[in-house]
Structures are given as C-alpha cells and as structure tokens.
Design a protein around this motif. Structure first.
Motif, PDB file in Angstrom:
ATOM      1  N   PRO A  32      23.506 -21.655   9.685  1.00  0.00           N
ATOM      2  CA  PRO A  32      22.362 -22.526   9.368  1.00  0.00           C
ATOM      3  C   PRO A  32      22.689 -23.539   8.270  1.00  0.00           C
ATOM      4  O   PRO A  32      23.779 -23.567   7.722  1.00  0.00           O
ATOM      5  N   GLY A  33      21.684 -24.345   7.979  1.00  0.00           N
ATOM      6  CA  GLY A  33      21.810 -25.362   6.940  1.00  0.00           C
ATOM      7  C   GLY A  33      21.299 -26.693   7.445  1.00  0.00           C
ATOM      8  O   GLY A  33      20.389 -27.298   6.873  1.00  0.00           O
ATOM      9  N   HIS A  34      21.861 -27.145   8.562  1.00  0.00           N
ATOM     10  CA  HIS A  34      21.321 -28.350   9.201  1.00  0.00           C
ATOM     11  C   HIS A  34      19.988 -28.015   9.851  1.00  0.00           C
ATOM     12  O   HIS A  34      19.017 -28.759   9.733  1.00  0.00           O
ATOM     13  N   THR A  35      19.949 -26.895  10.553  1.00  0.00           N
ATOM     14  CA  THR A  35      18.698 -26.282  11.019  1.00  0.00           C
ATOM     15  C   THR A  35      18.824 -24.778  10.773  1.00  0.00           C
ATOM     16  O   THR A  35      19.937 -24.249  10.641  1.00  0.00           O
ATOM     17  N   PRO A  36      17.706 -24.054  10.751  1.00  0.00           N
ATOM     18  CA  PRO A  36      17.774 -22.608  10.479  1.00  0.00           C
ATOM     19  C   PRO A  36      18.508 -21.817  11.558  1.00  0.00           C
ATOM     20  O   PRO A  36      19.082 -20.767  11.273  1.00  0.00           O
ATOM     21  N   GLY A  37      18.453 -22.296  12.796  1.00  0.00           N
ATOM     22  CA  GLY A  37      19.041 -21.552  13.902  1.00  0.00           C
ATOM     23  C   GLY A  37      20.304 -22.175  14.474  1.00  0.00           C
ATOM     24  O   GLY A  37      20.665 -21.911  15.622  1.00  0.00           O
ATOM     25  N   HIS A  38      20.967 -22.992  13.686  1.00  0.00           N
ATOM     26  CA  HIS A  38      22.170 -23.683  14.173  1.00  0.00           C
ATOM     27  C   HIS A  38      23.293 -22.685  14.418  1.00  0.00           C
ATOM     28  O   HIS A  38      23.531 -21.778  13.641  1.00  0.00           O
ATOM     29  N   ILE A  39      23.989 -22.880  15.538  1.00  0.00           N
ATOM     30  CA  ILE A  39      25.152 -22.062  15.838  1.00  0.00           C
ATOM     31  C   ILE A  39      26.349 -22.957  16.147  1.00  0.00           C
ATOM     32  O   ILE A  39      26.191 -24.138  16.480  1.00  0.00           O
ATOM     33  N   VAL A  40      27.544 -22.387  16.026  1.00  0.00           N
ATOM     34  CA  VAL A  40      28.765 -23.066  16.454  1.00  0.00           C
ATOM     35  C   VAL A  40      29.495 -22.146  17.419  1.00  0.00           C
ATOM     36  O   VAL A  40      29.303 -20.926  17.425  1.00  0.00           O
TER      37      VAL A  40
END
Length: 205
Positions: A129-137
C-alpha cells in the motif's frame, strides 16, 4: 515470458499483455480503458487470454476490466480488498480523473503472498500500500520482472496526494520491493511511462 505494453486513455496508462511462450496462455494486467483498442491488439496475437489482473482500484487502471472480462469470458483477479473504497467510489473517481464511469466487478480479491500462474509463469503477489490501501505488485523471480502498478515510475515514485494514500507507507512499500531484489537488478514495469529497474529506484530512495 513475453509482454506487450498497450498504452490506453489520456493518462497513457500501461495495460500489459503478458504470456507464457510454452503454453501461449496470457493475461491482461490493468486494462484501464479503450477496450476496443485492446481487443484489436489481442486479435494480432494468437494467445489464450485466461485472466485479468488488477494492481489497484484507480479508474485509469480498471476502466476496461469488466467489459473485457465479459467479452473474453475470463475472471478478474485483484486488487487487494483494502481498495474497496475506490471500487465503491467510481463516480467520485470520474470527477477526479475525468474518465468515463464504468462498472467494475472482480471475481477474487488478491492477498499478500499468493501465487498467480499465467501458463507456467509464476507471479508472486505482494500487498504494498501507499499509493492506495489495497495496491499490489506482481513479482516474477525467474525472469526478474516486477509489475509495480503506480508505486514506482522511471525517475519518480507514486502519487500520495490522493484520498487514502500515504507517503510514509508508500516509502515502506518501495523498500520492500528493494529487499525482494537483493543482488538482482530486476526490471520494473510501471503503470505509466517507460520501464525502469531496481538499480534506478535505489537512486530515488
């Protein structure tokens, strides 16, 4: 593993077509809009599209996911459940990003440490997270490729001036990506712009 970048919308968002050269199974990652353009390109490649993967819930990354899932009869996987705020507020996103409203429905919320296969290619899922709460890579260790969404760009890091974003959490997530790489200079395929690498990211942090 091979991939093709399909830039879509006025945001020049990178939709990725990724496929396994052994099985010719493929996936779309972050089809953010212009579904007709994406379909035209898919026809040029004789691939079996098996799934759509989503890094995060911003409109410029999910805009064409639902309609493509229906046309191609394939599931939508992702993002992490923490991005439900953005999914529920697509009309708000329309005003923020000036992109057409769309319907979005996923089949599976992705979790940290899951493994996703595209043919014989294994992508490990990291909730960052950081950019959005649920961001994944998505990280493929054997090919040294990280699909980073909007966390990292060439010569820059992701935005943290949007609702539910956080600079300090994003910085922690970027450090996590650096820790995954260890002595390898992994290629980073970002959500916008040209590809970069871990070596370049180290200069930013």
């Amino acid at each position: 593993m091979k991939y093709k970048i399909i830039p879509v919308t006025n945001f020049n968002q990178n939709c990725y077509l990724i496929w396994c050269t052994k099985t010719f199974q493929a996936a779309l990652i972050d089809p953010g809009g212009e579904y007709k353009k994406i379909l035209i390109i898919l026809k040029k490649y004789k691939l079996k599209i098996t799934k759509i993967l989503i890094t995060h819930g911003h409109l410029d990354h999910i805009g064409a996911a639902y309609i493509l899932s229906k046309i191609l009869d394939i599931p939508v996987l992702g993002p992490h459940r923490e991005d439900i705020f953005w999914i529920k507020n697509i009309k708000l996103q329309n005003k923020m990003f000036n992109l057409p409203c769309c319907k979005f429905k996923n089949n599976i919320w992705l979790k940290n440490n899951q493994n996703i296969f595209i043919g014989k290619i294994n992508f490990h899922v990291y909730h960052l997270p950081g950019h959005t709460p649920g961001h994944i890579v998505f990280f493929n260790k054997s090919h040294h490729v990280i699909i980073s969404g909007d966390i990292i760009f060439k010569n820059n890091i992701g935005r943290t001036d949007l609702p539910k974003s956080n600079f300090y959490i994003l910085k922690k997530s970027i450090k996590k990506i650096l820790s995954l790489s260890k002595d390898k200079d992994n290629i980073i395929l970002p959500g916008h712009g040209k590809k970069t690498s871990i070596f370049e990211v180290k200069k930013l942090i």
